[in-house]
Design a protein around this motif. Structure first.
Motif, short mmCIF file in Angstrom:
data_model
loop_
_atom_site.label_atom_id
_atom_site.label_comp_id
_atom_site.label_asym_id
_atom_site.label_seq_id
_atom_site.Cartn_x
_atom_site.Cartn_y
_atom_site.Cartn_z
N VAL A 125 0.84 -1.20 0.00
CA VAL A 125 0.00 0.00 0.00
C VAL A 125 0.88 1.25 0.00
N GLN A 126 1.89 1.27 0.83
CA GLN A 126 2.77 2.43 0.92
C GLN A 126 3.50 2.68 -0.40
N ASN A 127 3.98 1.61 -1.02
CA ASN A 127 4.67 1.76 -2.30
C ASN A 127 3.73 2.33 -3.37
N PHE A 128 2.53 1.82 -3.43
CA PHE A 128 1.57 2.34 -4.40
C PHE A 128 1.25 3.80 -4.13
N GLN A 129 1.00 4.14 -2.88
CA GLN A 129 0.65 5.52 -2.53
C GLN A 129 1.79 6.49 -2.83
N MET A 130 3.01 6.08 -2.53
CA MET A 130 4.16 6.95 -2.82
C MET A 130 4.30 7.18 -4.32
N LEU A 131 4.16 6.13 -5.11
CA LEU A 131 4.26 6.25 -6.55
C LEU A 131 3.13 7.13 -7.09
#
Length: 109
Positions: free
Chosen positions: A40-46
């Motif tokens: 989730v964090q990786n998607f949100q950062m991207l």
């Protein structure tokens, strides 16, 4: 004030709903799963990075869009993440139904 008392009652009813309870359980499960949180964090950062690029006038390429889509697919392929997103969508639907019902009785035009 009677209106605020009714609003508090609606809040209590929403909190007791099966949709909200499912969301709480799914959120706890997500918070307890490091892999799911990382997805989730990786998607949100991207996603946020691309939004900033777009807002500054940068034209996103097909590669950017494909990378974001892949990150979203990877994230939603995780069963813990999927349960959280489904639960969040279920509660949002209920909440929007409540707002719609309220708006039906108020003329804001």
């Amino acid at each position: 004030m009677k209106i605020l008392d009714r609003a508090a009652e609606i809040g209590r009813l929403l909190a007791a709903s099966r949709e909200y309870q499912a969301l709480c359980r799914a959120r706890e499960e997500l918070q307890g799963d490091a892999t799911a949180r990382e997805l989730v964090q990786n998607f949100q950062m991207l996603q946020q990075s691309y939004e900033r690029m777009h807002m500054t006038g940068y034209q996103l390429t097909e590669e950017h869009v494909a990378r974001l889509k892949k990150a979203e697919e990877d994230m939603l392929a995780n069963p813990v993440v999927r349960r959280y997103f489904d639960a969040r969508q279920g509660f949002s639907h209920l909440f929007n139904q409540v707002l719609t019902r309220l708006r039906q009785h108020i003329d804001l035009s």
